[in-house]
Design a protein around this motif. Sequence first.
Motif, PDB file in Angstrom:
ATOM      1  N   ARG A  50       0.810  -1.212   0.000  1.00 31.40           N
ATOM      2  CA  ARG A  50       0.000   0.000   0.000  1.00 31.40           C
ATOM      3  C   ARG A  50       0.848   1.270   0.000  1.00 31.40           C
ATOM      4  O   ARG A  50       0.372   2.345  -0.369  1.00 31.40           O
ATOM      5  CB  ARG A  50      -0.942  -0.003   1.201  1.00 31.40           C
ATOM      6  CG  ARG A  50      -2.109  -0.970   1.055  1.00 31.40           C
ATOM      7  CD  ARG A  50      -3.139  -0.760   2.157  1.00 31.40           C
ATOM      8  NE  ARG A  50      -4.307  -1.602   1.958  1.00 31.40           N
ATOM      9  CZ  ARG A  50      -5.341  -1.264   1.202  1.00 31.40           C
ATOM     10  NH1 ARG A  50      -5.342  -0.102   0.579  1.00 31.40           N
ATOM     11  NH2 ARG A  50      -6.370  -2.087   1.076  1.00 31.40           N
ATOM     12  N   SER A  51       2.097   1.134   0.413  1.00 33.11           N
ATOM     13  CA  SER A  51       2.964   2.314   0.463  1.00 33.11           C
ATOM     14  C   SER A  51       3.204   2.910  -0.920  1.00 33.11           C
ATOM     15  O   SER A  51       3.526   4.098  -1.048  1.00 33.11           O
ATOM     16  CB  SER A  51       4.299   1.962   1.122  1.00 33.11           C
ATOM     17  OG  SER A  51       4.955   0.926   0.401  1.00 33.11           O
ATOM     18  N   THR A  52       3.075   2.095  -1.956  1.00 38.67           N
ATOM     19  CA  THR A  52       3.282   2.597  -3.323  1.00 38.67           C
ATOM     20  C   THR A  52       1.990   3.115  -3.939  1.00 38.67           C
ATOM     21  O   THR A  52       2.030   3.759  -4.980  1.00 38.67           O
ATOM     22  CB  THR A  52       3.827   1.480  -4.229  1.00 38.67           C
ATOM     23  OG1 THR A  52       2.862   0.418  -4.309  1.00 38.67           O
ATOM     24  CG2 THR A  52       5.133   0.936  -3.675  1.00 38.67           C
ATOM     25  N   GLU A  53       0.869   2.822  -3.307  1.00 43.76           N
ATOM     26  CA  GLU A  53      -0.416   3.204  -3.886  1.00 43.76           C
ATOM     27  C   GLU A  53      -0.528   4.714  -4.045  1.00 43.76           C
ATOM     28  O   GLU A  53      -1.019   5.222  -5.058  1.00 43.76           O
ATOM     29  CB  GLU A  53      -1.549   2.672  -3.016  1.00 43.76           C
ATOM     30  CG  GLU A  53      -2.937   2.948  -3.594  1.00 43.76           C
ATOM     31  CD  GLU A  53      -4.034   2.342  -2.744  1.00 43.76           C
ATOM     32  OE1 GLU A  53      -5.198   2.777  -2.874  1.00 43.76           O
ATOM     33  OE2 GLU A  53      -3.734   1.427  -1.939  1.00 43.76           O
ATOM     34  N   GLY A  54      -0.064   5.459  -3.022  1.00 43.09           N
ATOM     35  CA  GLY A  54      -0.156   6.910  -3.083  1.00 43.09           C
ATOM     36  C   GLY A  54       0.633   7.495  -4.235  1.00 43.09           C
ATOM     37  O   GLY A  54       0.160   8.429  -4.913  1.00 43.09           O
ATOM     38  N   GLN A  55       1.834   6.959  -4.506  1.00 40.75           N
ATOM     39  CA  GLN A  55       2.654   7.470  -5.609  1.00 40.75           C
ATOM     40  C   GLN A  55       2.004   7.197  -6.954  1.00 40.75           C
ATOM     41  O   GLN A  55       2.048   8.032  -7.856  1.00 40.75           O
ATOM     42  CB  GLN A  55       4.041   6.831  -5.543  1.00 40.75           C
ATOM     43  CG  GLN A  55       4.854   7.273  -4.325  1.00 40.75           C
ATOM     44  CD  GLN A  55       6.114   6.459  -4.154  1.00 40.75           C
ATOM     45  OE1 GLN A  55       6.070   5.233  -4.182  1.00 40.75           O
ATOM     46  NE2 GLN A  55       7.236   7.144  -3.970  1.00 40.75           N
ATOM     47  N   ILE A  56       1.393   6.016  -7.078  1.00 40.14           N
ATOM     48  CA  ILE A  56       0.736   5.676  -8.342  1.00 40.14           C
ATOM     49  C   ILE A  56      -0.499   6.550  -8.559  1.00 40.14           C
ATOM     50  O   ILE A  56      -0.736   7.050  -9.673  1.00 40.14           O
ATOM     51  CB  ILE A  56       0.357   4.180  -8.350  1.00 40.14           C
ATOM     52  CG1 ILE A  56       1.621   3.322  -8.308  1.00 40.14           C
ATOM     53  CG2 ILE A  56      -0.473   3.840  -9.582  1.00 40.14           C
ATOM     54  CD1 ILE A  56       1.358   1.835  -8.169  1.00 40.14           C
ATOM     55  N   ILE A  57      -1.287   6.763  -7.489  1.00 41.11           N
ATOM     56  CA  ILE A  57      -2.478   7.605  -7.607  1.00 41.11           C
ATOM     57  C   ILE A  57      -2.083   9.037  -7.958  1.00 41.11           C
ATOM     58  O   ILE A  57      -2.721   9.693  -8.797  1.00 41.11           O
ATOM     59  CB  ILE A  57      -3.289   7.569  -6.301  1.00 41.11           C
ATOM     60  CG1 ILE A  57      -3.904   6.174  -6.111  1.00 41.11           C
ATOM     61  CG2 ILE A  57      -4.385   8.637  -6.307  1.00 41.11           C
ATOM     62  CD1 ILE A  57      -4.647   6.003  -4.815  1.00 41.11           C
ATOM     63  N   GLU A  58      -1.011   9.523  -7.333  1.00 40.85           N
ATOM     64  CA  GLU A  58      -0.543  10.872  -7.630  1.00 40.85           C
ATOM     65  C   GLU A  58      -0.156  11.011  -9.101  1.00 40.85           C
ATOM     66  O   GLU A  58      -0.494  12.014  -9.760  1.00 40.85           O
ATOM     67  CB  GLU A  58       0.657  11.210  -6.748  1.00 40.85           C
ATOM     68  CG  GLU A  58       1.242  12.591  -7.014  1.00 40.85           C
ATOM     69  CD  GLU A  58       2.517  12.853  -6.229  1.00 40.85           C
ATOM     70  OE1 GLU A  58       3.152  13.911  -6.460  1.00 40.85           O
ATOM     71  OE2 GLU A  58       2.899  11.991  -5.405  1.00 40.85           O
ATOM     72  N   GLU A  59       0.525  10.007  -9.631  1.00 38.45           N
ATOM     73  CA  GLU A  59       0.929  10.066 -11.038  1.00 38.45           C
ATOM     74  C   GLU A  59      -0.283   9.957 -11.950  1.00 38.45           C
ATOM     75  O   GLU A  59      -0.331  10.581 -13.019  1.00 38.45           O
ATOM     76  CB  GLU A  59       1.932   8.959 -11.344  1.00 38.45           C
ATOM     77  CG  GLU A  59       2.665   9.149 -12.652  1.00 38.45           C
ATOM     78  CD  GLU A  59       3.436  10.464 -12.697  1.00 38.45           C
ATOM     79  OE1 GLU A  59       3.326  11.177 -13.719  1.00 38.45           O
ATOM     80  OE2 GLU A  59       4.140  10.769 -11.716  1.00 38.45           O
TER      81      GLU A  59
END
Length: 226
Positions: free
Chosen positions: A149-158
């Motif tokens: 889940r820690s990578t989810e925010g970066q993907i959503i931001e992109e």
Amino acid sequence: MFEDLLQSSASSSLLGAIVLLLLLYLWSSSLSSPTNQRELPGPKPLPLLGNLLQVDLKELDSSLFHLSKQYGPVFTVYFGLKKVVVLAGYRTVKEALVNHAEEFGDRMITPIFHDFSKENGILFTSGDTWKEMRRFALSTLRDLGMGKRSTEGQIIEECDNLIEEFKKHKGKAFNNSRTIAYASTNIISALVFGKRFEYSDPELHTTVERSHESFYLAGTKSIQNI
């Protein structure tokens, strides 16, 4: 002297014809052998040329996909004397590379890439070396947050940045391939280096262009035949 030259030329031509006939015989014998009777379906190859006249090397993916409609998702073609097994379609490739990853772990490495990589890395290795490097890469990527889940925010931001980039075209048709490439590159960059680039950044453009050019050159006939 002139007669000697004629005799030498005739002898060379005769030798060449004998060698050609021998190659044709060996080729026809290999195709008619019992082991080849159980081969996968595919277009009948010509001696020496194989199926090179039946495919467009400039649009090889389209040619092979067209052949798959006739011979099925798994078939054989010959690029000259080189036999190639083709897997066509998402389901077939997934079945082979995901559900049967061990059986399909080996792959042919083009000599130029073998000399370039010295059997290091993931892309241009095979067998046990590739399996070990693959395990290491997956373990390292998980440590960086892949699949968490820690990578989810970066993907959503992109994704939000990508949507805003699409809105700039105001509903008009445009080529989105480069924009999507910029977005996927940014996600990898954010995960690995902790940094993303603006879509107008020349450094991002150069990185993507060189990556595309490398993959294009790797698939060209001149490189594959080296």
